[in-house]
Scaffold this motif. Structure first.
Motif, mmCIF file in Angstrom:
data_model
loop_
_atom_site.group_PDB
_atom_site.id
_atom_site.type_symbol
_atom_site.label_atom_id
_atom_site.label_comp_id
_atom_site.label_asym_id
_atom_site.label_seq_id
_atom_site.Cartn_x
_atom_site.Cartn_y
_atom_site.Cartn_z
ATOM 1 N N TRP A 61 0.854 -1.180 0.000
ATOM 2 C CA TRP A 61 0.000 0.000 0.000
ATOM 3 C C TRP A 61 0.891 1.232 0.000
ATOM 4 N N VAL A 62 0.584 2.186 -0.854
ATOM 5 C CA VAL A 62 1.377 3.405 -0.993
ATOM 6 C C VAL A 62 0.648 4.543 -0.273
ATOM 7 N N SER A 63 1.378 5.249 0.581
ATOM 8 C CA SER A 63 0.838 6.415 1.285
ATOM 9 C C SER A 63 1.571 7.657 0.822
ATOM 10 N N LEU A 64 0.813 8.721 0.571
ATOM 11 C CA LEU A 64 1.401 9.997 0.163
ATOM 12 C C LEU A 64 1.720 10.830 1.396
ATOM 13 N N HIS A 65 2.908 11.410 1.441
ATOM 14 C CA HIS A 65 3.287 12.357 2.487
ATOM 15 C C HIS A 65 2.928 13.750 1.959
ATOM 16 N N VAL A 66 1.680 14.135 2.179
ATOM 17 C CA VAL A 66 1.117 15.350 1.594
ATOM 18 C C VAL A 66 1.940 16.589 1.955
ATOM 19 N N ASN A 67 2.316 16.727 3.199
ATOM 20 C CA ASN A 67 3.060 17.924 3.611
ATOM 21 C C ASN A 67 4.375 18.045 2.851
ATOM 22 N N ASN A 68 5.071 16.927 2.643
ATOM 23 C CA ASN A 68 6.319 16.964 1.870
ATOM 24 C C ASN A 68 6.059 17.371 0.426
ATOM 25 N N ALA A 69 4.981 16.856 -0.149
ATOM 26 C CA ALA A 69 4.648 17.174 -1.541
ATOM 27 C C ALA A 69 4.309 18.648 -1.701
#
Length: 182
Positions: A160-168
């Motif tokens: 499962w892939v999780s996005l690190h929104v704050n880093n993006a």
């Protein structure tokens, strides 16, 4: 002057060198379609300005078509655009993938309004499907390597892939809703 010297100073050679510089500078930051939109916008607007300077108002669109090779439909579309319309802040494929993941209803968790964790591949909404939606021909492995290197995603043992929104958001300064960035 011999032929070799003539070719080295040709307009096409100058154009090639200029475009090569632009591509080298913006590779990975600006996608192909954005670059072609910018070129088309500038072609039409420079031709339009020159036609008006020659007081050729009645035949402006014909003149623009003649010097640019663009259809009347494309010319009208470009003349109705502003520079802001073509200079979309989401320029790269990388940014588009992240932006879609953060804003498209297929990839947003209905319960918390944040980007879903995505299975790398398989049934339903997947990371591979997200990539294919934005950039056909780009492999999942290529995106995973790039995103992992930039700390944009993490992958658990069950794929499962999780996005690190704050880093993006920090890396790309993307226009994303504050509720997603927590």
């Amino acid at each position: 002057m011999d032929n070799a010297e003539d070719k080295s100073h040709s307009p096409l050679r100058e154009l090639h060198e200029s475009l090569k510089f632009i591509v080298e500078r913006y590779l990975g930051e600006v996608a192909h379609d954005v670059l072609t939109d910018i070129i088309e916008y500038e072609l039409v607007n420079v031709a339009h300005r020159r036609a008006l300077q020659k007081d050729n108002r009645l035949k402006t669109q014909s003149h623009i078509g003649f010097v640019t090779g663009l259809s009347p439909e494309r010319i009208r579309k470009v003349l109705n655009q502003s520079a802001r319309d073509i200079c979309n802040p989401i320029l790269s494929v990388e940014q588009r993938i992240i932006h879609t993941w953060c804003t498209h209803e297929d990839y947003i968790d209905e319960c918390n309004g944040r980007p879903k964790k995505l299975l790398i591949s398989g049934p339903g909404q997947t990371f591979q499907g997200l990539i294919n939606r934005i950039a056909r021909g780009v492999t999942t492995k290529t995106v995973i390597q790039s995103f992992t290197q930039k700390s944009l995603i993490s992958i658990n043992q069950r794929y499962w892939v999780s996005l690190h929104v704050n880093n993006a958001v920090e890396l790309f300064d993307l226009p994303i809703s504050p509720q997603i960035v927590r």
